[in-house]
Design a protein around this motif. Structure first.
Motif, PDB file in Angstrom:
ATOM      1  N   GLU A 124       0.815  -1.217   0.000  1.00 14.59           N
ATOM      2  CA  GLU A 124       0.000   0.000   0.000  1.00 14.59           C
ATOM      3  C   GLU A 124       0.848   1.266   0.000  1.00 14.59           C
ATOM      4  OE1 GLU A 124      -2.972  -0.117   3.039  1.00 14.59           O
ATOM      5  OE2 GLU A 124      -3.393  -2.223   2.684  1.00 14.59           O
ATOM      6  N   ASN A 125       1.955   1.222  -0.666  1.00 13.93           N
ATOM      7  CA  ASN A 125       2.827   2.390  -0.753  1.00 13.93           C
ATOM      8  C   ASN A 125       2.929   2.853  -2.200  1.00 13.93           C
ATOM      9  OD1 ASN A 125       3.649   2.682   1.954  1.00 13.93           O
ATOM     10  ND2 ASN A 125       5.122   1.036   1.728  1.00 13.93           N
ATOM     11  N   LYS A 152       3.787   5.905   2.134  1.00 15.97           N
ATOM     12  CA  LYS A 152       2.328   6.004   2.143  1.00 15.97           C
ATOM     13  C   LYS A 152       1.961   7.465   1.917  1.00 15.97           C
ATOM     14  CE  LYS A 152       1.485   2.160   5.263  1.00 15.97           C
ATOM     15  NZ  LYS A 152       2.737   1.821   5.950  1.00 15.97           N
ATOM     16  N   ASP A 158       9.012   5.239   3.887  1.00 18.44           N
ATOM     17  CA  ASP A 158       8.887   3.987   4.629  1.00 18.44           C
ATOM     18  C   ASP A 158      10.064   3.076   4.306  1.00 18.44           C
ATOM     19  OD1 ASP A 158       6.440   5.270   4.890  1.00 18.44           O
ATOM     20  OD2 ASP A 158       5.285   3.435   4.788  1.00 18.44           O
TER      21      ASP A 158
END
Length: 197
Positions: free
Chosen positions: A132-133, A160, A186
Motif C-alpha cells: 500500500e505504498n 504512504k 517507509d
C-alpha cells in the motif's frame, strides 16, 4: 516462477548485446545507458523497472560489486541484497532489474547483472514489497559518474500518502551526509556499486 527467471535472463541478455553499441569514451567512469525504444520494450516485458549503466575501467580495476541496500525511515536495515562480485572486462554493463510478483504477498525480485558481449553474471534476490505504498524511482543524474569508492547508482523510494518527491541530486554524490533525506520514506532501496583493484 522458473519461466519468469528464464524470460528475464533472455531479455537482459538481449539488452546486453544491444546496449554494448553505446560505448563510453572516457576511462574510469560509468554512464547511464540511453536505451532504444526496442530495448526499453524488451526490458519492460520482463521487469517493472530497470537501470542500465555502462562503464569503462582501466586495467587497475579487476572486479566490480553491485548490490542493493535497504533503508527504513532513513535507517539501514538490510545490506548487500543480491550482492554480485565478479571479474570485469575493460568495458562492461551493470544492470538492476526489478519485477513485482503477486503471490500470497507481493514480492520484489531484484536481478543484479554484470556483463559484456555475450556473457554475464547474475544474482537474484527476493524482498517483500512495501504494501500500500506509492513509489518513485530515480538514478544518478550525472552524465558520467567517476569510478570511486561505493557509488550510488539508483534509488527506489516507497511511502504512504501523496506528494512524494525524488531524492536530491546531491544525495547520489554524498549519501553519508544526505541520509536524512530518506527519513520521510517507509522504505528506500539504494543500488550501489564498488570497483576493486
Amino acid at each position: 516462477m522458473r519461466k519468469i527467471g528464464i524470460r528475464i535472463s533472455f531479455l537482459l541478455f538481449l539488452c546486453l548485446l544491444a546496449a554494448c553499441s553505446n560505448e563510453t569514451k572516457v576511462d574510469n567512469v560509468l554512464t547511464n545507458v540511453e536505451l532504444s525504444d526496442r530495448e526499453k520494450l524488451l526490458l519492460a516485458s520482463a521487469s517493472d523497472e530497470s537501470f542500465v549503466f555502462e562503464f569503462r575501467a582501466k586495467d587497475e580495476y579487476k572486479q566490480v560489486s553491485l548490490w542493493v541496500d535497504k533503508y527504513e525511515f532513513g535507517k539501514l536495515t538490510e545490506e548487500h541484497i543480491g550482492r554480485l562480485t565478479t571479474e570485469i572486462e575493460e568495458k562492461d554493463l551493470l544492470i538492476l532489474s526489478i519485477s513485482k510478483i503477486p503471490l500470497d504477498e507481493e514480492m520484489l525480485i531484484f536481478n543484479t547483472i554484470v556483463g559484456h558481449g555475450t556473457s554475464f553474471s547474475k544474482v537474484t534476490a527476493k524482498q517483500l514489497s512495501p504494501t500500500e505504498n506509492q513509489s518513485i524511482w530515480g538514478s544518478n543524474p550525472l552524465e558520467t559518474i567517476p569510478i570511486s569508492d561505493q557509488m550510488v547508482l539508483a534509488t527506489m523510494c516507497y511511502a504512504k500518502g501523496n506528494g512524494m518527491s525524488s531524492l536530491s541530486s546531491e544525495f547520489y554524490m554524498d549519501i553519508d551526509n544526505r541520509i536524512s533525506e530518506m527519513a520521510n520514506y517507509d522504505v528506500v532501496y539504494v543500488l550501489k556499486s564498488e570497483f576493486h583493484q
